[in-house]
Design a protein around this motif. Structure first.
Motif, PDB file in Angstrom:
ATOM      1  N   THR A 110       0.832  -1.203   0.000  1.00  0.00           N
ATOM      2  CA  THR A 110       0.000   0.000   0.000  1.00  0.00           C
ATOM      3  C   THR A 110       0.870   1.257   0.000  1.00  0.00           C
ATOM      4  O   THR A 110       0.611   2.207  -0.749  1.00  0.00           O
ATOM      5  CB  THR A 110      -0.950  -0.005   1.210  1.00  0.00           C
ATOM      6  N   LYS A 111       1.906   1.254   0.836  1.00  0.00           N
ATOM      7  CA  LYS A 111       2.826   2.406   0.853  1.00  0.00           C
ATOM      8  C   LYS A 111       3.468   2.611  -0.507  1.00  0.00           C
ATOM      9  O   LYS A 111       3.562   3.741  -0.996  1.00  0.00           O
ATOM     10  CB  LYS A 111       3.928   2.186   1.896  1.00  0.00           C
ATOM     11  N   ASP A 112       3.908   1.532  -1.118  1.00  0.00           N
ATOM     12  CA  ASP A 112       4.542   1.630  -2.434  1.00  0.00           C
ATOM     13  C   ASP A 112       3.568   2.162  -3.477  1.00  0.00           C
ATOM     14  O   ASP A 112       3.924   2.995  -4.314  1.00  0.00           O
ATOM     15  CB  ASP A 112       5.081   0.266  -2.871  1.00  0.00           C
ATOM     16  N   ARG A 113       2.326   1.706  -3.421  1.00  0.00           N
ATOM     17  CA  ARG A 113       1.319   2.157  -4.391  1.00  0.00           C
ATOM     18  C   ARG A 113       1.017   3.644  -4.210  1.00  0.00           C
ATOM     19  O   ARG A 113       0.893   4.382  -5.191  1.00  0.00           O
ATOM     20  CB  ARG A 113       0.043   1.341  -4.262  1.00  0.00           C
ATOM     21  N   ILE A 114       0.914   4.092  -2.967  1.00  0.00           N
ATOM     22  CA  ILE A 114       0.654   5.514  -2.709  1.00  0.00           C
ATOM     23  C   ILE A 114       1.804   6.359  -3.244  1.00  0.00           C
ATOM     24  O   ILE A 114       1.596   7.400  -3.879  1.00  0.00           O
ATOM     25  CB  ILE A 114       0.412   5.775  -1.209  1.00  0.00           C
ATOM     26  N   ALA A 115       3.036   5.915  -3.012  1.00  0.00           N
ATOM     27  CA  ALA A 115       4.202   6.656  -3.511  1.00  0.00           C
ATOM     28  C   ALA A 115       4.193   6.705  -5.033  1.00  0.00           C
ATOM     29  O   ALA A 115       4.466   7.751  -5.634  1.00  0.00           O
ATOM     30  CB  ALA A 115       5.488   6.017  -3.001  1.00  0.00           C
ATOM     31  N   THR A 116       3.863   5.591  -5.669  1.00  0.00           N
ATOM     32  CA  THR A 116       3.817   5.542  -7.132  1.00  0.00           C
ATOM     33  C   THR A 116       2.719   6.458  -7.660  1.00  0.00           C
ATOM     34  O   THR A 116       2.932   7.209  -8.617  1.00  0.00           O
ATOM     35  CB  THR A 116       3.576   4.101  -7.613  1.00  0.00           C
ATOM     36  N   ASP A 117       1.542   6.410  -7.027  1.00  0.00           N
ATOM     37  CA  ASP A 117       0.438   7.272  -7.452  1.00  0.00           C
ATOM     38  C   ASP A 117       0.800   8.745  -7.299  1.00  0.00           C
ATOM     39  O   ASP A 117       0.479   9.556  -8.166  1.00  0.00           O
ATOM     40  CB  ASP A 117      -0.831   6.951  -6.658  1.00  0.00           C
TER      41      ASP A 117
END
Length: 141
Positions: A110-117
């Motif tokens: 989830t953290k990685d996805r938020i950073a990517t977004d």
């Protein structure tokens, strides 16, 4: 030195080399196993550790409840959840003894996805500004 004594010495060295490696592996395994057992015996399984996990879960519940309440006149469904979600994921990742592997993996994903977004949104905004400047429709460039 005769050839026969040299061959005998090479055979002893050839035999002793695997034996030394095996002994080294056995000693290393024994040290790791001993360290694990000693660490397990002195691990904090007290109520303090349980209280820390309870505090972590309570913090996540509080953040989730706050995230679901509307603010700034916007319904919860259209608010950007990134900051509260990041904080919840950090609570999980900073308390690995309180959460199972699946929960920790979900938090990291989830953290990685938020950073990517966030990165994608920044790139998109920059591209839009550059395009508006090139077209002459931007207020400032």
């Amino acid at each position: 030195m005769s050839k026969a004594s040299g061959d005998s010495r090479q055979r002893r060295e050839a035999i002793s080399r695997p034996a030394k490696i095996t002994l080294g592996v056995v000693v290393l395994f024994a040290a790791v196993a001993g360290g694990f057992l000693l660490g397990r015996g002195s691990a904090d399984t007290s109520t303090a550790a349980a209280a820390q996990c309870d505090d972590a879960r309570a913090e996540i519940a509080k953040l989730y409840k706050e995230q679901q309440q509307p603010s700034d006149g916007l319904p919860a469904a259209v608010q950007p959840p990134a900051q509260a979600t990041l904080t919840m994921m950090n609570v999980v990742l900073q308390n690995p003894d309180c959460f199972n592997a699946e929960e920790r993996a979900t938090a990291q994903t989830t953290k990685d996805r938020i950073a990517t977004d966030a990165n994608n949104a920044a790139v998109s905004a920059a591209a839009d500004k550059i395009a508006a400047c090139a077209a002459g429709t931007a207020l400032s460039c």
